[in-house]
Write a protein that holds these residues in place. Structure first.
Motif, PDB file in Angstrom:
ATOM      1  N   ARG A 210       0.890  -1.232  -0.040  1.00  0.00           N
ATOM      2  CA  ARG A 210      -0.192   0.000   0.148  1.00  0.00           C
ATOM      3  C   ARG A 210       0.814   1.243  -0.143  1.00  0.00           C
ATOM      4  O   ARG A 210       1.837   1.427   0.711  1.00  0.00           O
ATOM      5  CB  ARG A 210      -1.063  -0.004   1.302  1.00  0.00           C
ATOM      6  N   SER A 213      -0.758   6.425   3.265  1.00  0.00           N
ATOM      7  CA  SER A 213      -2.331   6.300   3.574  1.00  0.00           C
ATOM      8  C   SER A 213      -3.082   7.615   2.967  1.00  0.00           C
ATOM      9  O   SER A 213      -2.692   8.614   3.273  1.00  0.00           O
ATOM     10  CB  SER A 213      -2.334   6.375   5.221  1.00  0.00           C
ATOM     11  N   ARG A 215      -6.152   7.967   3.584  1.00  0.00           N
ATOM     12  CA  ARG A 215      -7.074   8.758   4.721  1.00  0.00           C
ATOM     13  C   ARG A 215      -6.345   9.834   5.646  1.00  0.00           C
ATOM     14  O   ARG A 215      -6.701  10.722   6.010  1.00  0.00           O
ATOM     15  CB  ARG A 215      -7.438   7.426   5.660  1.00  0.00           C
ATOM     16  N   ALA A 222      -9.722   6.855  10.619  1.00  0.00           N
ATOM     17  CA  ALA A 222      -9.617   5.383  10.261  1.00  0.00           C
ATOM     18  C   ALA A 222     -10.911   4.486  10.523  1.00  0.00           C
ATOM     19  O   ALA A 222     -11.298   3.623   9.659  1.00  0.00           O
ATOM     20  CB  ALA A 222      -8.530   4.647  11.153  1.00  0.00           C
ATOM     21  N   LYS A 304      -7.923   1.361  -2.307  1.00  0.00           N
ATOM     22  CA  LYS A 304      -7.507   0.299  -1.314  1.00  0.00           C
ATOM     23  C   LYS A 304      -8.241   0.855   0.145  1.00  0.00           C
ATOM     24  O   LYS A 304      -8.788  -0.061   0.975  1.00  0.00           O
ATOM     25  CB  LYS A 304      -6.171   0.193  -1.136  1.00  0.00           C
ATOM     26  N   GLU A 305      -8.384   2.018   0.262  1.00  0.00           N
ATOM     27  CA  GLU A 305      -8.821   2.412   1.588  1.00  0.00           C
ATOM     28  C   GLU A 305     -10.176   2.941   1.677  1.00  0.00           C
ATOM     29  O   GLU A 305     -10.663   3.351   2.602  1.00  0.00           O
ATOM     30  CB  GLU A 305      -7.850   3.683   2.092  1.00  0.00           C
ATOM     31  N   SER A 306     -11.069   3.000   0.559  1.00  0.00           N
ATOM     32  CA  SER A 306     -12.202   3.351   0.481  1.00  0.00           C
ATOM     33  C   SER A 306     -13.328   2.100   0.870  1.00  0.00           C
ATOM     34  O   SER A 306     -12.721   0.846   0.952  1.00  0.00           O
ATOM     35  CB  SER A 306     -12.808   3.962  -0.719  1.00  0.00           C
TER      36      SER A 306
END
Length: 430
Positions: A210, A213, A215, A222, A304-306
């Motif tokens: 990854r 970040s 976010r 988080a 990846k973070e959604s």
């Protein structure tokens, strides 16, 4: 075969039709065909030509194994209906003369929009003694009527006449969805000339290490449910529903923990971005952000973070185009909440695949409730995510070879002459 791909958009434009035009040309060149592209100078999605291309009328370049021939085109600062027509006509006329100067191709793959390219392709192939496939990414006349972008019966009738002309003279008419195939049948395109050629999965897989970040960079907690729209910001997308949804969710934050955890991010560019930016600034909402287009690394991190992908369409447009962003979103394993007419291609895909929920246009209350339900129920989100494997049917390894085979059949047909029997079949869906 010698193939010319003729379309207004091409690399390095990062979104819209350009990546598929580029992918098709590069695939065909990689299969040993001689491929040339006739296209415009890059301008999309910013609707602005780069400074180093201004003042140029033609330019030739080599991108990998593909010869790219760029042409001047009028690019309006504000893409009104009249200016968009001038934009497409300018490219059609100038690119016609550029294509005419090139060596004859065995087959021309003509990308619509612009619809007017069908007329210019007919003139070119008549002069060159060749044939063209008309590949439709967007049913322009139907979409214009659905959005009420064009008023006046005479002009609408002229658009439909131009469409019929392009279809009637094409060796094949290809479309990206089942709905388009049905529309072609309704518009009189015979079975043996209808070609199912969907958009395909593109770009690198999002598996692996990854990046930084996403976010943290944009201040998303988080434990928040991150719902993201990424794509063109234009009239067809009906983005305003996302701001109204954010307002409804914010009004519930004091009494509803599930609503309090939701964050919306809108990413993209396009003709409607300035208005959206002004509306967002006036609303002063803290649960939604507007970001510019992302580079590949940041886009991968975002996927990846959604938690949920958002895909919206304005009312009256769902029958006429299929958003390719659905494919990249599902490929990343993201479930989706869509806004589209109930009978649209997008709504049918969601129902068939079971990887999310569709909301009718104009129902921000239902969209807010759907997001709230996903925020409150992690099992629902995981269930939807597990069904995103539906997208594997659009693998380029399945889609592109079938289209290449159809081009080869058409070229063989041309070489054998008019008496050679046409295979009365339609390519099966991958």
């Amino acid at each position: 075969m010698r193939i010319v791909v003729w379309g207004i958009n091409y690399a390095p434009e990062p979104t819209g039709i350009a990546p598929f035009n580029t992918g098709l040309a590069e695939y065909l060149a990689g299969q040993g065909h001689e491929v040339a592209v006739v296209t415009g100078f890059p301008y999309y999605p910013q609707w602005k030509r780069a400074a180093d291309t201004r003042g140029k009328f033609f330019a030739d370049e080599r991108r990998g194994n593909v010869s790219v021939h760029r042409c001047w085109l009028y690019v309006p600062g504000v893409a009104t209906t009249v200016r968009r027509i001038a934009h497409e006509l300018s490219f059609g006329l100038v690119s016609f003369f550029r294509a005419l100067a090139l060596r004859r191709a065995d087959i021309y793959v003509v990308i619509s929009p612009p619809l007017v390219l069908g007329f210019f392709a007919w003139m070119l192939t008549r002069l060159k003694g060749s044939r063209y496939v008309f590949h439709v990414q967007d049913l322009q006349p139907d979409a214009a009527v659905g959005l009420q972008m064009i008023k006046g019966g005479a002009f609408i009738r002229a658009l439909y006449a131009l469409e019929r002309f392009a279809y009637r003279h094409a060796a094949g008419v290809s479309g990206i969805s089942d709905g388009m195939m049905a529309a072609f049948a309704d518009k009189g395109v015979p079975l043996h000339r209808r070609i199912y050629f969907p958009n395909w999965l593109r770009g690198p897989d999002t598996d692996g290490e990854r990046p930084l970040s996403f976010r943290e960079r944009y201040g998303v907690p988080a434990d928040a449910l991150l719902a993201v729209y990424a794509g063109n910001l234009g009239r067809k997308q009906g983005i305003d529903i996302l701001l109204e949804t954010a307002r409804l969710l914010e009004s519930r934050e004091k009494t509803d923990p599930a609503a309090r955890r939701i964050r919306l991010i809108i990413i993209g560019s396009g003709a409607g971005r300035a208005e959206l930016e002004a509306n967002l600034a006036g609303a002063k909402l803290e649960n939604v952000q507007l970001l510019p287009l992302l580079n590949d690394e940041d886009y991968s991190a975002m996927l990846k973070e959604s938690d949920v992908g958002l895909i919206t369409q304005a009312a009256g447009t769902g029958q006429f185009f299929f958003p390719s962003k659905l494919l990249s979103t599902l490929r990343a394993g993201l479930p989706v909440i869509t806004v589209a007419d109930e009978g649209s291609e997008l709504a049918r895909a969601v129902a068939d695949g079971g990887f999310g929920q569709n909301i009718p246009p104009g129902r921000a209350d239902l969209l807010a409730e759907s997001l709230r339900a996903v925020s409150a129920d992690p099992l629902l989100r995981r269930t939807w995510a597990a069904r995103t494997q539906w997208v594997r049917q659009f693998s380029p390894a399945l889609v592109l070879p079938l289209f290449q085979q159809r081009l080869e059949l058409l070229v063989d047909e041309t070489r054998q002459g008019p008496g050679w029997p046409v295979r009365q079949r339609e390519l099966s869906h991958p």
